[in-house]
Motif scaffolding. Structure first.
Motif, PDB file in Angstrom:
ATOM      1  N   ASP A  78      83.414  -2.043  24.758  1.00 36.04           N
ATOM      2  CA  ASP A  78      82.880  -2.768  24.153  1.00 36.04           C
ATOM      3  C   ASP A  78      81.958  -1.397  23.040  1.00 36.04           C
ATOM      4  O   ASP A  78      81.189  -1.259  23.569  1.00 36.04           O
ATOM      5  N   MET A  79      82.110  -2.025  21.955  1.00 31.63           N
ATOM      6  CA  MET A  79      81.943  -1.615  21.025  1.00 31.63           C
ATOM      7  C   MET A  79      80.476  -1.414  21.128  1.00 31.63           C
ATOM      8  O   MET A  79      79.551  -1.042  20.044  1.00 31.63           O
ATOM      9  N   GLY A  80      79.387  -2.201  20.820  1.00 36.29           N
ATOM     10  CA  GLY A  80      78.349  -2.944  20.958  1.00 36.29           C
ATOM     11  C   GLY A  80      77.912  -1.465  22.065  1.00 36.29           C
ATOM     12  O   GLY A  80      76.888   0.041  20.905  1.00 36.29           O
ATOM     13  N   VAL A  81      78.280  -1.207  22.618  1.00 41.16           N
ATOM     14  CA  VAL A  81      77.512  -0.092  24.165  1.00 41.16           C
ATOM     15  C   VAL A  81      77.760   1.424  23.643  1.00 41.16           C
ATOM     16  O   VAL A  81      76.854   2.130  23.607  1.00 41.16           O
ATOM     17  N   VAL A  82      79.405   1.150  22.694  1.00 41.08           N
ATOM     18  CA  VAL A  82      79.673   2.707  22.648  1.00 41.08           C
ATOM     19  C   VAL A  82      78.583   3.076  21.498  1.00 41.08           C
ATOM     20  O   VAL A  82      78.328   3.979  21.394  1.00 41.08           O
ATOM     21  N   MET A  83      78.456   2.059  20.705  1.00 39.86           N
ATOM     22  CA  MET A  83      78.229   2.331  18.978  1.00 39.86           C
ATOM     23  C   MET A  83      76.815   3.089  19.847  1.00 39.86           C
ATOM     24  O   MET A  83      76.446   3.633  19.023  1.00 39.86           O
ATOM     25  N   ASP A  84      76.296   2.182  20.554  1.00 33.79           N
ATOM     26  CA  ASP A  84      74.485   2.248  20.751  1.00 33.79           C
ATOM     27  C   ASP A  84      74.101   3.466  21.494  1.00 33.79           C
ATOM     28  O   ASP A  84      73.226   4.457  20.819  1.00 33.79           O
ATOM     29  N   ILE A  85      75.070   3.611  22.286  1.00 35.95           N
ATOM     30  CA  ILE A  85      74.918   4.773  23.252  1.00 35.95           C
ATOM     31  C   ILE A  85      75.271   6.172  23.394  1.00 35.95           C
ATOM     32  O   ILE A  85      74.960   7.119  23.468  1.00 35.95           O
ATOM     33  N   SER A  86      76.904   6.429  23.030  1.00 36.80           N
ATOM     34  CA  SER A  86      77.291   7.403  22.652  1.00 36.80           C
ATOM     35  C   SER A  86      76.930   8.255  21.167  1.00 36.80           C
ATOM     36  O   SER A  86      76.482   7.794  20.124  1.00 36.80           O
ATOM     37  N   ASP A  87      77.028   9.960  21.718  1.00 36.01           N
ATOM     38  CA  ASP A  87      76.558  10.894  20.503  1.00 36.01           C
ATOM     39  C   ASP A  87      78.092  10.900  19.759  1.00 36.01           C
ATOM     40  O   ASP A  87      77.685  10.812  18.764  1.00 36.01           O
ATOM     41  N   ARG A  88      79.022  11.031  20.245  1.00 33.29           N
ATOM     42  CA  ARG A  88      79.995  11.393  19.637  1.00 33.29           C
ATOM     43  C   ARG A  88      80.981  10.288  20.603  1.00 33.29           C
ATOM     44  O   ARG A  88      81.162  10.458  21.651  1.00 33.29           O
ATOM     45  N   VAL A  89      82.819   9.973  19.364  1.00 37.42           N
ATOM     46  CA  VAL A  89      83.133   8.665  20.164  1.00 37.42           C
ATOM     47  C   VAL A  89      84.636   9.462  19.438  1.00 37.42           C
ATOM     48  O   VAL A  89      84.828  10.200  18.744  1.00 37.42           O
ATOM     49  N   VAL A  90      85.866   9.915  20.539  1.00 42.27           N
ATOM     50  CA  VAL A  90      87.132   9.846  20.299  1.00 42.27           C
ATOM     51  C   VAL A  90      87.466   8.671  19.994  1.00 42.27           C
ATOM     52  O   VAL A  90      87.904   8.235  21.517  1.00 42.27           O
ATOM     53  N   VAL A  91      88.813   9.160  19.872  1.00 42.03           N
ATOM     54  CA  VAL A  91      89.668   7.583  19.502  1.00 42.03           C
ATOM     55  C   VAL A  91      91.458   7.712  20.001  1.00 42.03           C
ATOM     56  O   VAL A  91      91.795   8.946  19.354  1.00 42.03           O
ATOM     57  N   LEU A  92      91.325   7.015  20.412  1.00 36.16           N
ATOM     58  CA  LEU A  92      93.016   7.283  21.371  1.00 36.16           C
ATOM     59  C   LEU A  92      93.796   6.571  20.578  1.00 36.16           C
ATOM     60  O   LEU A  92      93.514   5.123  20.757  1.00 36.16           O
ATOM     61  N   ASP A  93      95.404   6.730  20.724  1.00 33.54           N
ATOM     62  CA  ASP A  93      95.901   5.051  20.536  1.00 33.54           C
ATOM     63  C   ASP A  93      97.681   5.715  20.721  1.00 33.54           C
ATOM     64  O   ASP A  93      98.473   6.267  20.134  1.00 33.54           O
ATOM     65  N   TYR A  94      98.363   4.926  21.620  1.00 35.38           N
ATOM     66  CA  TYR A  94      99.049   5.718  22.004  1.00 35.38           C
ATOM     67  C   TYR A  94      99.257   6.896  22.464  1.00 35.38           C
ATOM     68  O   TYR A  94     100.434   7.101  21.813  1.00 35.38           O
ATOM     69  N   GLY A  95      97.963   7.420  22.765  1.00 38.97           N
ATOM     70  CA  GLY A  95      98.118   8.049  23.568  1.00 38.97           C
ATOM     71  C   GLY A  95      98.372  10.052  21.991  1.00 38.97           C
ATOM     72  O   GLY A  95      98.258  11.036  22.716  1.00 38.97           O
ATOM     73  N   LYS A  96      97.366   8.784  21.337  1.00 39.36           N
ATOM     74  CA  LYS A  96      97.296  10.150  20.022  1.00 39.36           C
ATOM     75  C   LYS A  96      95.827  10.292  20.061  1.00 39.36           C
ATOM     76  O   LYS A  96      95.458   9.022  19.726  1.00 39.36           O
ATOM     77  N   LYS A  97      95.232  11.223  19.279  1.00 41.68           N
ATOM     78  CA  LYS A  97      94.303  11.006  18.934  1.00 41.68           C
ATOM     79  C   LYS A  97      93.927  10.515  17.738  1.00 41.68           C
ATOM     80  O   LYS A  97      95.254  11.051  16.464  1.00 41.68           O
TER      81      LYS A  97
END
Ligand SMILES: Nc1ncnc2c1ncn2[C@@H]1O[C@H](COP(=O)(O)OP(=O)(O)OP(=O)(O)O)[C@@H](O)[C@H]1O
Ligand SMILES: Nc1ncnc2c1ncn2[C@@H]1O[C@H](COP(=O)(O)OP(=O)(O)OP(=O)(O)O)[C@@H](O)[C@H]1O
Ligand SMILES: CC(C)C[C@H](N)C(=O)O
Ligand SMILES: [Mg+2]
Ligand SMILES: [Mg+2]
Lengths: 414, 304, 276, 260, 358
Positions: free
Chosen positions: D217-236
């Motif tokens: 839930d992007m709403g949640v992630v964007m609201d409460i996290s300090d930093r975000v790491v994004v993975l896709d197919y095992g890669k950052k």
């Protein structure tokens, strides 16, 4: 008055078929006595069965259940299981109920001074083993020196009882004894028989029970071992063992302490009287006259004789309690004449017991399967008493010591 | 050396007899996740039905067909009255239910067919094949060869069935998740009836051969105990595993029975025969330590 | 409560009448639920955790028995006939299939085998099967790349796709979808609802979907029911519900002031109850 | 904000993880700072859960290093990680189904219990004291998560959302310093998510617990996290504060789609 | 009297953590114990003691042991009888070979020996799961029994492997009548049952259940799977071992290795399944059920056939009994797969709600 027989029997489970024949004969004879003679000197026989499935714990449970009904009067208890009788030896002595072990159970119980309430009647595994050796020896013209005999046995109390005796015999007769155990239930004997084939023994003495018997015969056939060199114990020598093995059983021999067949007058009479009246205990009438059926009848005959004996002492026409029956069993004297009167000539050997000898006979016959029936091939053979008796006397002494029993002085018994 | 081969061959061939029984277990396990302890009792029941029908006068072939239908009926009844009511229960409950079934059959079969010990003659004598005996001095029984052939055929057929048919696939699905299988329309009832029918058939084949070998009697139920180590060695879910496991167990237990006791005897003294009773189990156990799902079994999936 | 939606002509397709469900003989979960799904419509079943959405769906598909649950009152009708006594597989043959909550893929089967089992009721030829498979792969390309993997080892989202794809293989007329969006990445959620819509429009498949993601659900659905503690507390056309103030506040997280940041919500705020 | 984001406590360097042919993670590096809320996002099958499994020792990566508080961590088993204060929740709820809520939470405290078997058998001495003392702690967690009313209920009977909450409680009962949450809000409605966010924020705030969060839930992630790491197919493919990530075109293409 | 907890408030965690938090239950338990210790010895017949009550208690203890392993720790085992055998033979040998060994210590050591053997056979459980493990435990079953027959030293060189238990003398008093034996067994079983209850509600118990329900999660939380499983094997085998010793000393009097057959293992397994997997109470209910059912059928069936005057022979009756036994097991599993203890619990729940249906 009544004479009650507690019967812990088994008719289901792996040995159910054997139990069915034995207890069928046993109950039929009790019924026969009631119908023909109106009981024992007029005392009606009653009984109750309890299914043990040849299982020790269940056997004890049955014993406890039946015991409470056996207060006033009690015939000998036949468990037809070495395991169960082992478990009951102490209890029955405590409860003063006679325990019969006809052809099974503790050999050392022959010593009545230590085991007042246990009766390995007629004969024991050790005497049987000795008798079989004697039979072989006769066949081998009196000497076994340098011969090789394989002892193939059920790996349980039952199979192990005769080992001491056989070892003693092998020392005495200088033959080579090879022991090969088979794990319960014994429905696979490939390895054992291949080993036997390799050993090339002169004889195989075989102590099997249940499915182990047919399997052995079939396996012997498979490796081509001659069947007429195999001699089984009396629990490995019934129609239940040979018929299913088919051709493989032909020529096979076994010990027995009772003969098969309906030519014994008593058996035909039972058929007439009991089955004629539709009171027969076994559903499958073809069991009549089989080894185990006849054995059941003999067991009942001896039991009833003991009660006659007891009544002689304690009062005719009365129900006998455990203690009284015990005395009867200890003072049995079933002579040939008596057997004849019963119509049981040749069915079983003469029996004469005493305080120091609860076995009373120690004789067996050897019989052979001719493909359709068991035919006796010897007369009554008695095992080597002087060799065997000291063995179990020692064992009985040890037992007495372990249990803190002071043996009775048999010379004081009358 | 010759003796060694004799034992080895004898062992392999009797292993095939175990496989036959193990196969019945595999079938039901693979198709429903049920560990069917009643397989041994079914072998007994099937064999009794054959001799029972023969006693009533039917020739062997007819008796076999009749027995087949009896087993089919039995399978359907089991599904209808037991399994259907236990969909989605824990495997252990189902397992226990099959033990209950075992008792039921052990009482029911002899009640119907009588319980005296009987022979079953299927026309193949269990004697050494002369030609082999003469040329190699090794005992190989004709009967065992026939049994091996039959087992081989059964295994191939069943393996193909499971891997490549619609029903085979559905069976495997059911084993994984009863409820999900239901949800996509796999008719559990029918599937189970089929499997139990087939397992009944396998039991019939096993019962016929074992019965002919050792006589038809209660002890046939013990064949199950011989099949269990085969089963874990080969893997509960693998049809070919049952046969390979059988061969390994058969051969090794016979060799062990012959060669180990003398060794132990020289160490401890006394007589150590009869290790056949436990050896297959210990062997299978040791084996499992290296492959916990058996030789060909499916791996247990657990993830977080 | 019994007020029916002004359904499209052609009357009720699937209807549940006043059912009561008890688990384990003692736990009463549904206390008289009635709802209808008209043919060719998408109906959303909304409600908090434990409201009984899953139970309702299972009551329809007859999967309750497998959980020791029982429908003790009421009836379920499909196309005018009662279906509460049918086996789940008969129901699938009639065209009603359920996608269970929590995926329930066959772990030891490969993804493709999973999909194939979905066509079990369909007796299709090899060619038709492949066609069907392609259709599913078209919707979920990710599945195609993992087709040979054992389902047990695929990721949560992949399993979810697999479960939905498997149901599609049965060519259903009516799908009971239980929380399809759970655990899926946002764009996949959209995709899945697009697929729902697509199937609905093109193949006239009806849907009853239980969802927590109210926002999306109401966007795609025609009607909605709100379930609370085993009772329907509100029902209506989807856009009506979407504009209802209470729904907005409690299910959409919108207040008159617009969407609040999750950071700012106070935890002492307690839900208003319609019933208690 | 009261809390102070601190040093890097876990530093993952060039992690690669393979399952047979499947590459779950390829050469991934990122770090986690003390007291922060670190989110991991990415499409399904990207390797997020695998990442958590690597962190607490359920999976062992074929390549790469994990530096924990400045020291390279040797290959460790999950229970050792637990001993170091790592706790987690699972994507597919992994509660102990046969136990009550209370017992589930009590399991969270097992590492702090020392009574021997015999003491426990007779519920005597240390066993008794411990049981009561830890019960008190657990009750605090129960109060905090507002699950008093279901204390004695077997968790199997609870609805999904509550189970998630109990699972969080079990992790909290261990008083962890690093909390790994795998989709704690999946299958919840907005209101429940709000509650859950509140709990997470409070834990982070009050106890300073570092949190790693996987969430869709992007709403949640964007609201409460300090930093975000994004993975896709095992890669950052992205790493940074929410706003940065939200506007990263690669992330938008691979994950967010256009709607957000 | 209503079965309610209304009005009973717990003011401390200690009070809340009692084994029986509801007052009515506590009263019930006290009454039950009073009856067992005082009432029964006054009224029961010898038959009841030696054929029903003593085996019931002993089997309940063994079932308790298996339940710890299977019900609580989730490791299915088919080898309980073997561990009983170890207990029996160990106790026998301690009595025999150590001069002046108090009998109770022998029982205890019998249990400890069994626990040791249990750990040994529990080792594979670290890798092997489910039915694979179950079948693998058969290795223990067959191997142990074989060892007991093959090493005659263990049975004091008795030619047949049969051992006769020594007299039970505690502080100079000989326990020889069934009544005395019953009281002795009862005392031991009550203490051990209480200990088991304490274990399963404490940290060890939770570790077992955690490993049972989800081992990966358990490990993540900090339980060490290996230690947990082995503890379960040890405790379980300890219980079975003590049960085995009692079985030999207080029930059968003499035992042979073959008596501890697979069948016995199954019987114990039945008890916990019918009684309730993962329930202490269930072990008792299950033992009672499995022991009493055949007795009941034994008495009932011949009576029925007599009343209906059906011409059934003895063998048929036995067969029908076996059938009914099997059928009842299936029946109970269908009705309540979680066992009789669960039925009892549901009944209590209903009673609490009574007279309202839900
Ligand atoms: N097998 C079961 N046994 C006992 N109670 C159950 C069972 N399944 C569900 N329940 C109970 O029934 C109620 C409704 O559950 P249901 O799963 O239908 O809710 P839901 O609306 O689908 O919730 P969620 O959004 O969490 O999936 C819950 O309180 C739950 O505890
Ligand atoms: N134990 C395993 N064995 C084989 N493959 C695995 C295993 N664990 C994960 N994978 C594979 O690794 C990839 C990453 O899986 P992971 O569960 O980490 O994804 P995820 O990012 O958590 O996805 P989701 O959001 O769907 O949960 C997937 O393709 C999965 O199939
Ligand atoms: C009929 C039985 C007495 C024979 C048996 N094998 C035993 O001795 O126990
Ligand atoms: Mg739900
Ligand atoms: Mg994941």
């Amino acid at each position: 008055d009544e004479q009650f027989f507690p019967i812990p029997s088994y008719r289901v489970g792996p040995y159910g078929a054997n139990g069915e024949a034995f207890y069928g004969g046993f109950v039929d004879y009790l019924n026969y006595v009631n119908m023909k003679n109106g009981g024992i000197n007029g005392v009606k026989i009653t009984w109750e069965e309890c299914e043990t499935e040849y299982n020790n714990a269940k056997g004890v449970e049955c014993y406890e259940r039946l015991k409470s009904k056996a207060k006033a009067s009690a015939g000998p208890i036949h468990t037809m299981s070495t395991g169960i009788s082992y478990a009951l030896v102490d209890k029955s002595a405590q409860d003063k109920l006679p325990l019969a072990m006809m052809g099974y159970g503790r050999t050392d119980a022959v010593d009545g001074s230590v085991f007042p309430y246990a009766f390995p009647l007629i004969t024991t595994y050790q005497m049987q083993a000795s008798a079989i050796v004697k039979f072989i020896k006769d066949k081998e013209k009196g000497s076994l020196e340098g011969k090789k005999i394989v002892f193939l046995y059920h790996d349980s109390a039952y199979g192990k009882e005769p080992i001491v005796a056989l070892e003693a015999e092998s020392r005495l007769n200088k033959f080579n004894l090879v022991q090969i155990p088979v794990a319960h239930p014994g429905n696979e004997q490939g390895a054992q028989w291949l080993k036997i084939r390799q050993e090339k023994p002169d004889y195989v003495i075989f102590w099997g029970w249940g499915v182990m018997n047919q399997t052995a015969l079939k396996a012997a056939q498979k490796v081509g071992f001659p069947r007429d060199k195999i001699i089984g114990s009396w629990w490995a020598g019934s129609e239940e063992d040979t018929v299913p093995a088919g051709d493989a059983a032909k020529g096979y021999m076994s010990a027995t302490w009772n003969v098969a067949g309906k030519n014994v007058p008593l058996i035909t009479d039972i058929e007439k009287v009991v089955y004629g009246a539709g009171q027969g205990n076994v559903k499958d009438k073809s069991k009549l006259g089989t080894i185990l059926y006849n054995r059941g009848v003999s067991a009942a005959v001896v039991s009833v004789e003991a009660i006659y004996k007891a009544q002689e002492k304690y009062g005719k026409g009365k129900g006998m309690n455990g203690e009284q029956v015990r005395w009867g069993l200890e003072n049995l004297n079933v002579t040939d004449a008596r057997l004849k009167a019963l119509g049981a000539t040749g069915l079983l050997p003469e029996v004469k017991t005493s305080c120091s000898n609860h076995e009373g006979s120690g004789k067996v016959k050897i019989q052979q399967w001719d493909g359709a029936k068991w035919v006796p091939v010897s007369d009554w053979i008695e095992g080597n008493k002087s060799l065997i008796h000291p063995l179990f006397e020692a064992s009985a002494k040890q037992y007495a010591k372990e249990k803190g029993i002071t043996p009775r002085d048999c010379s004081k018994e009358k | 050396m010759q003796f060694f081969f004799e034992i080895l061959i004898g062992g392999l061939l009797s292993g095939v007899m175990y496989s036959l029984v193990a196969l019945g277990f595999v079938l039901i396990y693979k198709a429903s996740g049920v560990f069917n302890f009643a397989q041994g009792a079914m072998v007994y029941f099937a064999a009794l039905s054959v001799v029972g029908c023969m006693e009533k006068g039917a020739p062997l072939w007819l008796a076999l067909i009749l027995a087949f239908f009896i087993m089919l009926l039995f399978g359907m009844a089991t599904e209808r009255f037991v399994l259907r009511k236990m969909v989605n229960q824990a495997p252990i409950s189902l397992f226990m239910a099959t033990i209950g079934l075992t008792f039921f059959v052990e009482g029911f079969a002899p009640l119907v067919w009588g319980h005296s010990v009987r022979g079953l003659d299927i026309g193949i004598v269990d004697e050494p094949i002369e030609s082999i005996l003469d040329s190699f001095g090794i005992v190989v029984s004709r009967f065992d060869l026939v049994a091996a052939l039959i087992a081989g055929l059964l295994v191939t057929g069943l393996a193909l069935f499971f891997q490549y048919t619609r029903v085979g696939r559905a069976l495997r699905a059911v084993a994984d998740d009863h409820q999900a299988a239901l949800s996509i329309g796999i008719p559990l009832e029918r599937i189970w009836a089929i499997v139990w029918g087939v397992a009944g058939f396998v039991a019939l084949v096993a019962g016929m051969l074992w019965g002919a070998r050792n006589g038809v009697q209660f002890a046939l139920t013990f064949t199950a105990l011989k099949a269990l180590p085969v089963l874990i060695l080969g893997g509960f879910t693998s049809v070919p595993g049952a046969i390979v496991g059988g061969l390994i167990i058969g051969a090794s237990e016979k060799l062990a029975e012959v060669y180990i006791p003398p060794v132990m005897q020289s160490v401890f003294g006394g007589n150590f025969g009869g290790i056949e009773g436990w050896f297959p189990y210990v062997l299978a156990l040791v084996f499992l330590l290296f492959r916990p799902e058996g030789l060909f079994g499916e791996k247990h999936i657990d993830r977080v | 409560m019994t007020a029916h939606i002004a359904a499209a002509p052609g009357a009720d397709y699937l209807s549940i009448n006043n059912i009561e469900v008890i688990y384990d003989h003692v736990i009463l979960v549904l206390k008289g639920v009635s709802l209808t799904v008209p043919k060719g419509k998408i109906v959303a079943l909304l409600g908090a955790n434990g409201a009984g959405k899953t139970t309702t769906l299972k009551a329809i598909s007859n999967l309750l028995h497998a959980e020791r649950g029982d429908v003790t009152k009421g009836s379920v009708e499909f196309k005018g006939g009662r279906v509460d006594q049918l086996t789940p597989s008969d129901l699938v043959r009639q065209g009603v299939i359920q996608v269970m909550e929590g995926r329930h893929c066959f772990g030891h089967l490969s993804i493709e085998e999973n999909l194939l089992t979905g066509a079990y009721t369909q007796s299709l030829s090899r060619g038709q099967l492949n066609e069907q498979l392609e259709k599913v792969y078209h919707y979920f390309p990710r599945l195609k790349t993992r087709r040979k993997s054992q389902a047990g080892y695929t990721s949560g989202g992949e399993q979810q796709m697999c479960a939905i794809g498997r149901a599609l293989m049965a060519n259903p007329e009516m799908i009971l979808l239980d929380e399809p969006s759970m655990g899926l990445a946002p764009q996949i959620v959209e995709e899945i609802f697009e697929i729902v819509k697509d199937l609905n429009a093109r193949e006239n498949v009806s849907f009853l979907l239980a969802e927590q993601n109210t926002m999306v659900a109401l966007r795609y659905a025609d009607f909605g029911y709100i379930l609370e503690s085993g009772r329907i507390v509100m029902e209506g056309a989807a856009d009506e519900l979407r504009n209802n103030e209470d729904v907005k506040e409690f299910y959409l997280g919108l207040s008159s002031a617009g969407r609040k940041s999750f950071r700012d919500v106070k935890h002492y705020r307690r839900r208003k109850r319609w019933l208690s | 904000m009261a809390r102070q984001i601190g040093e890097v406590i876990v530093d993952l360097q060039n992690i690669s993880l393979r399952f047979g042919g499947v590459k779950a993670l390829t050469d991934i590096s990122f770090n986690i700072r003390e007291h922060e809320i670190r989110a991991i996002i990415g499409p399904n099958g990207a390797g997020k859960s695998s990442m958590l499994n690597v962190i607490n020792g359920v999976y062992h990566p074929q390549e790469g290093k994990i530096i924990y508080r400045g020291e390279e961590r040797r290959k460790m088993e999950p229970y050792e990680a637990a001993g170091q204060g790592f706790a987690r929740t699972f994507q597919n709820i992994a509660l102990f189904k046969g136990m009550s809520v209370l017992d589930n939470l009590m399991t969270g405290r097992n590492l702090k219990m020392k009574a021997t078997l015999v003491e426990q058998a007779f519920f005597w001495g240390r066993a008794r004291n411990e049981e009561l003392e830890h019960r008190k702690k657990v009750e605090e967690v129960i109060d905090f998560l507002e699950i008093q009313h279901i204390r004695k209920t077997p968790v199997g009977r609870l609805p999904y959302g509550l189970q998630k909450r109990v699972e969080l409680g079990r992790a909290l009962a261990a008083e962890p310093n690093l909390l790994l949450l795998d989709e704690p809000m999946a299958g919840m409605n907005v209101e429940e998510k709000q509650d859950m966010c509140r709990f997470i924020l409070d834990v982070n705030d009050q106890f300073g617990t570092t949190i790693v969060l996987i969430e869709h839930d992007m709403g949640v992630v964007m609201d409460i996290s300090d930093r975000v790491v994004v993975l896709d197919y095992g890669k950052k493919i992205g790493d940074g504060v929410p706003d940065e990530v939200k506007n990263n075109p690669e992330v938008i293409a691979a994950y967010l789609g256009t709607q957000h | 009297m209503f079965y309610r907890e209304a009005g009973q408030f717990k003011t401390s965690y200690g009070a809340d953590q009692q084994i029986l938090p509801i007052r009515q239950d506590r009263i019930g338990m006290v009454v039950l114990l009073a009856v067992a210790f005082l009432g029964v010895p006054l009224f029961a017949s010898e038959y009841w003691f030696s054929a029903i009550l003593i085996p019931f208690l002993i089997f309940a203890l063994a079932a308790l042991g298996l339940n710890i392993l299977t019900g609580y720790a989730g490791q299915l085992s088919l080898g309980s009888a073997a561990f009983m055998a170890v207990g029996a033979y160990a106790a026998y040998n301690f009595q025999l070979r150590v001069e002046g060994m108090p009998i109770l210590v022998s029982f205890l050591l019998g249990g400890v020996t069994a626990a040791g053997v249990g750990i040994l056979f529990g080792l594979p459980s670290l890798r092997i799961k489910g039915f694979y493990l179950a079948v693998a435990t058969l290795a223990a079953q067959f191997f142990i029994v074989w060892c007991l027959t093959k090493f005659p030293w263990l049975s004091n060189n008795s030619s047949s492997g049969v051992i006769s238990a020594q007299k039970i003398i505690i502080f100079g008093h000989e326990f020889s009548t069934p009544q005395e034996k019953y009281l002795l067994v009862l005392g031991i079983v009550v203490v051990l049952a209480l200990a088991a209850k304490n274990l399963v509600r404490g940290n060890v118990g939770r570790s077992w259940m955690a490993v049972r329900d989800m081992d990966v999660a358990a490990e993540v939380i900090g339980f060490r799977i290996m230690r947990t499983k082995l503890t379960a094997f040890a405790v379980s085998s300890f219980y079975c071992g003590v049960a085995g010793a009692l079985y030999a000393f207080c029930y059968l009097g003499s035992v042979e290795p073959d008596g501890f057959s697979l069948e016995l293992s199954f019987k114990i397994l039945f008890m916990i399944i019918i009684g309730g997997v993962g329930s202490i109470l269930g072990s008792f209910i299950g033992a009672a059920f499995i022991l009493l059912l055949p007795v009941f059928l034994d008495v009932l069936l011949p009576a029925v056939s007599r009343v209906l005057s059906l011409p059934v022979d003895g063998a048929s009756i036995s067969h029908i009994q076996t059938m009914i036994f099997g059928a009842l097991i299936m029946f109970f599993l269908i009705v309540e797969p979680h066992g009789l203890a669960r039925l009892w619990q549901i009944a209590k729940e209903k009673l609490r709600l009574w007279p309202f249906p839900h």
